[in-house]
Design an enzyme around this catalytic site. Sequence first.
Site, mmCIF file in Angstrom:
data_model
loop_
_atom_site.group_PDB
_atom_site.id
_atom_site.type_symbol
_atom_site.label_atom_id
_atom_site.label_comp_id
_atom_site.label_asym_id
_atom_site.label_seq_id
_atom_site.Cartn_x
_atom_site.Cartn_y
_atom_site.Cartn_z
ATOM 1 N N GLU A 112 -4.876 -6.251 37.324
ATOM 2 C CA GLU A 112 -5.996 -5.892 36.433
ATOM 3 C C GLU A 112 -5.494 -5.619 35.025
ATOM 4 O OE1 GLU A 112 -8.205 -2.521 37.957
ATOM 5 O OE2 GLU A 112 -9.068 -2.048 36.004
ATOM 6 N N GLU A 124 -11.156 -0.632 27.945
ATOM 7 C CA GLU A 124 -12.217 0.270 28.402
ATOM 8 C C GLU A 124 -12.618 1.215 27.283
ATOM 9 O OE1 GLU A 124 -12.521 1.253 32.938
ATOM 10 O OE2 GLU A 124 -10.508 1.750 32.263
ATOM 11 N N TRP A 144 -20.691 1.274 33.352
ATOM 12 C CA TRP A 144 -20.748 1.995 34.618
ATOM 13 C C TRP A 144 -20.734 3.502 34.419
ATOM 14 C CZ3 TRP A 144 -16.212 4.594 36.334
ATOM 15 C CH2 TRP A 144 -15.031 4.247 35.684
#
Length: 372
Positions: A168, A172, A259
């Site tokens: 990954e 962010e 999210w």
Amino acid sequence: MHSITASALAAALISSTYLLSVQATSCNSTTPCPASAPCCSEFGFCGSDDFCLGGCNPLASHDVNSCRPNPICDSATHAFTDNSRILSNATFFDGNATEYDWVVDKGNIMNTDSSGGELALLLTEENGGTRISSTRYVHYGKITATLKTGRWGGVVTAFITMSDIKDEIDWEFPGAATTEGQTNFFWQGVIPQQTQGDTTKDISDTFANYHDYTIDWQPDSLTWSVDGNAVRTIKASDFQSNGINQFPNTPSRIQLSVWPAGIDSMPQGTVQWAGGMINWDDPDYKSAGHFYALVKQVKVECNEANILNGTMQADTTGYVYGANASSQQPGVAYTNGSTLINGASPMMGMQARGLKVAGVIAATLIGTAFAL
Ligand SMILES: *[C@@H]1O[C@H](CO)[C@@H](O)[C@H](O)[C@H]1NC(C)=O
Ligand SMILES: *[C@@H]1O[C@H](CO)[C@@H](O)[C@H](O)[C@H]1NC(C)=O
Ligand SMILES: *[C@@H]1O[C@H](CO)[C@@H](O)[C@H](O)[C@H]1NC(C)=O
Ligand SMILES: *[C@@H]1O[C@H](CO)[C@@H](O)[C@H](O)[C@H]1NC(C)=O
Ligand SMILES: *[C@@H]1O[C@H](CO)[C@@H](O)[C@H](O)[C@H]1NC(C)=O
Ligand SMILES: *[C@@H]1O[C@H](CO)[C@@H](O)[C@H](O)[C@H]1NC(C)=O
């Protein structure tokens, strides 16, 4: 400090559609799936059909070929003037990456026309966040997302790459810190003792302004940029452990998400990292009915042309993990097998070529049978 990954949203996905109709046999690399439900999904459950598409973990599936091949990278600029290239429910995806560029894994999208069309990823108290994934994979390349983040405590905007074995790479944007972006990476989901997270400061208002956020992922290095200016570079060689390069090296989907990190079910550290609990009475939420992040464009520059210097065969469809792939050495090869769940069996008529081990072309196996 930040010890979670954007897969926190993925965890939330487990509770949604995937489990409803399926007997939940769990899987991992030590306990792979049975032949009757051969594919280990992103969420660690065995099944068939869409379980064998994006996120299917070949090392935890019945056979390394149980998952469909990962659709090959395609250099393209994805503008979001409308949502016609986005399948609104990933459950209905059949693996045809020519038909759709993106699927919605969870949540809800909109298209706004405030500046010629842009994708809005929505977060509501009910939907638990939104994530889209590219239908195609990237195995090294340069990806630039032009986006505007949220600006609310507890709400995280993310632009990441994620492989089927959880390599990954992240950009962010947690919470209300609208002059900062965080960069991070993970190797096979492993969170190192010393976290690799880093904060880029002094970005002009990430909510109000579009910026270009780049992940330049090469076999030997990784560079994050803002508006074309490199803000962080790491070298793969600096992340060796017992002779294993703990550096992202497997084909990855591009994922964009918004999210909820500031909610009761999240660990305290995550809530703090994200800027506290979400205020569902925020005037922005009250007036719009959702929190959101906006995506104007995603540009993908695949490395294939560089690596193979234009010698890749025209019928190449995707990436597969090599016959001897293991978590220590997940060799990746090209294939001409069907990426469709109703396509021909991956065991038939397939040819692997250009074996890449940990990103380096170890051999060019054109025409060589290598037991796919
Ligand atoms: C793998 O799954 C099995 C069966 O669910 C479980 O017992 C085991 O602890 C898991 N292994 C790891 C490493 O998570
Ligand atoms: C996607 O489709 C499945 C199957 O019909 C349904 O259960 C699920 O609620 C849908 N998901 C979304 C986000 O609409
Ligand atoms: C995939 O989708 C494209 C575009 O819709 C279509 O032309 C093509 O026939 C599809 N391929 C298969 C194998 O269904
Ligand atoms: C790629 O191909 C071009 C044209 O054939 C050639 O000039 C160049 O040297 C090649 N590059 C590599 C790295 O092989
Ligand atoms: C896989 O491992 C076997 C046994 O070590 C070896 O003979 C074979 O060449 C390997 N295949 C590939 C594609 O690396
Ligand atoms: C893949 O390539 C091989 C060798 O060229 C060929 O025999 C086979 O039909 C191809 N398979 C597909 C699905 O195109």
